[in-house]
Scaffold this motif. Sequence first.
Motif, PDB file in Angstrom:
ATOM      1  N   ILE A  21     -11.503 -41.960  23.075  1.00  0.00           N
ATOM      2  CA  ILE A  21     -11.250 -41.851  21.656  1.00  0.00           C
ATOM      3  C   ILE A  21     -10.662 -42.932  20.809  1.00  0.00           C
ATOM      4  N   ALA A  24      -6.972 -43.894  19.144  1.00  0.00           N
ATOM      5  CA  ALA A  24      -5.741 -43.140  19.464  1.00  0.00           C
ATOM      6  C   ALA A  24      -4.754 -43.822  20.285  1.00  0.00           C
ATOM      7  N   ASP A  28      -0.930 -39.346  21.780  1.00  0.00           N
ATOM      8  CA  ASP A  28      -1.673 -38.467  20.963  1.00  0.00           C
ATOM      9  C   ASP A  28      -2.184 -37.397  21.580  1.00  0.00           C
ATOM     10  N   ILE A  30      -5.543 -34.553  21.279  1.00  0.00           N
ATOM     11  CA  ILE A  30      -6.914 -34.282  20.607  1.00  0.00           C
ATOM     12  C   ILE A  30      -7.358 -32.821  20.533  1.00  0.00           C
ATOM     13  N   ALA A  31      -7.245 -32.290  19.317  1.00  0.00           N
ATOM     14  CA  ALA A  31      -7.403 -31.113  19.010  1.00  0.00           C
ATOM     15  C   ALA A  31      -8.717 -30.519  19.224  1.00  0.00           C
ATOM     16  N   ASP A  33     -11.016 -29.426  17.677  1.00  0.00           N
ATOM     17  CA  ASP A  33     -12.216 -30.142  16.513  1.00  0.00           C
ATOM     18  C   ASP A  33     -12.207 -31.332  16.773  1.00  0.00           C
ATOM     19  N   GLY A  34     -11.785 -32.222  17.643  1.00  0.00           N
ATOM     20  CA  GLY A  34     -11.869 -33.505  17.781  1.00  0.00           C
ATOM     21  C   GLY A  34     -10.843 -34.241  16.851  1.00  0.00           C
ATOM     22  N   THR A  35      -9.885 -33.909  16.086  1.00  0.00           N
ATOM     23  CA  THR A  35      -9.013 -34.653  15.446  1.00  0.00           C
ATOM     24  C   THR A  35      -8.005 -35.142  16.218  1.00  0.00           C
ATOM     25  N   VAL A  36      -7.293 -36.274  15.717  1.00  0.00           N
ATOM     26  CA  VAL A  36      -6.211 -36.858  16.589  1.00  0.00           C
ATOM     27  C   VAL A  36      -4.871 -36.507  15.977  1.00  0.00           C
ATOM     28  N   GLN A  37      -4.070 -36.127  16.639  1.00  0.00           N
ATOM     29  CA  GLN A  37      -2.626 -35.739  16.420  1.00  0.00           C
ATOM     30  C   GLN A  37      -1.969 -36.643  16.961  1.00  0.00           C
ATOM     31  N   HIS A  42       2.167 -43.530  18.162  1.00  0.00           N
ATOM     32  CA  HIS A  42       1.166 -43.808  17.195  1.00  0.00           C
ATOM     33  C   HIS A  42       1.743 -44.513  16.013  1.00  0.00           C
ATOM     34  N   HIS A  60      -2.894 -49.403  15.534  1.00  0.00           N
ATOM     35  CA  HIS A  60      -2.377 -48.121  15.451  1.00  0.00           C
ATOM     36  C   HIS A  60      -1.385 -47.954  16.837  1.00  0.00           C
TER      37      HIS A  60
END
Length: 389
Positions: A21, A24, A28, A30-31, A33-37, A42, A60
């Motif tokens: 990813i 990232a 972190d 990964i939800a 839907d692919g978004t990085v939390q 981070h 990052h």
Amino acid sequence: MTTIVRVAARGDGVADDGRHIAFAAPGDTIAADGTVQPGPHHNVPPCRHFPACGGCQLQHLDDESWSDFIVERVASALAAQGLSAPIRMPQLSPPRTRRRATLHFDPAGRLGFAQEKSHQLVDVQECHVLAPELFALVKPLKRLLPSFKPKRRLDVHLALADQGVDLLVTGIAPEGLAHADAISAFAQEHRLARFAFDDGMGPETRWEPDAVTITLGNVPVPLPPAAFLQATREGEAALVAAVREAVGDAGIVADLFAGLGTFALALPGRVYAAEGARDAIAALKAAAGRAQRLVFTEHRDLFRRPLTTAELDRFGAIVLDPPRAGAREQAAQLAASIAPAIAYVSCNPSSFARDAKTLCEGGWRLDWVQPVGQFRWSTHVELAARFSR
């Protein structure tokens, strides 16, 4: 939910399910839907140009995860050769300490670093890596360089010397009185140590009120245009300290790929220094002579003519600081030598590990590795290591 567990060699985060990813950090998540939390490691990238600018890949990451990345790069390179060793905590250079860099200027008026995996330029408006003295010249150079009407991309080499900023522009040769006046006015206004140009026939100095030097081991050394320097003073100090520790109290030391003398001038006792770049070894010879240092220099291509085992056996310790390709030919000779210790400085963990395998197969022991992160937020890793019999 997927969690990032480490950072791969190119800077991608690696998830616990094996996915890579981009941008990232460890911790972190990964939800679906692919978004990085963002997790605890981070970092909010401080520069507006990240991640487009190729100057940085890891803004990052916080310092802890950047350190872990550096250690893993070294450990993985060693493991690929069937080796392991104690790896120390990396020495990290702070932001805005980079004292040498090469920027690019194109006919469209952009000045900056190339974009990641691209030849397109990022027209830098800020930089959290460059020393302030270097970045202060970006806007003035964007006003000056178009006056030379370049028809192709120029390289702008910046280095912080003892007398101020050393500036070399390659790819053009200014002509005429108007250009000469503009160069002199620019150099005076910005208190340059030197201003030189190279159109492919070698550097031609247009401004140098005092001989430009760089102090190494408390000795002022003549600085050739665009000569190699360790990227930061902090990184240089960390590498020198590691080399001095590795060498110990050896009375006579060989410094191979000596450059301008970063290590040769920092070592006690007598030093034999070999270097293939003629201008660098000439500068070291002149500086050592003026300072009355016990440094014997030789212009020698160590790829074509490495020191033989018989020559190496004369020394109490060997310092080795090859370019990125490593020192395959010299390592083969070192493997059979009886010198008590080797200090190996490297800017490429992979070629270092390859040479380390050669040495270990010859009966050497890899005692420790000191990583150095002097290319802030970069995947570039440097190190110093000690080998003993």
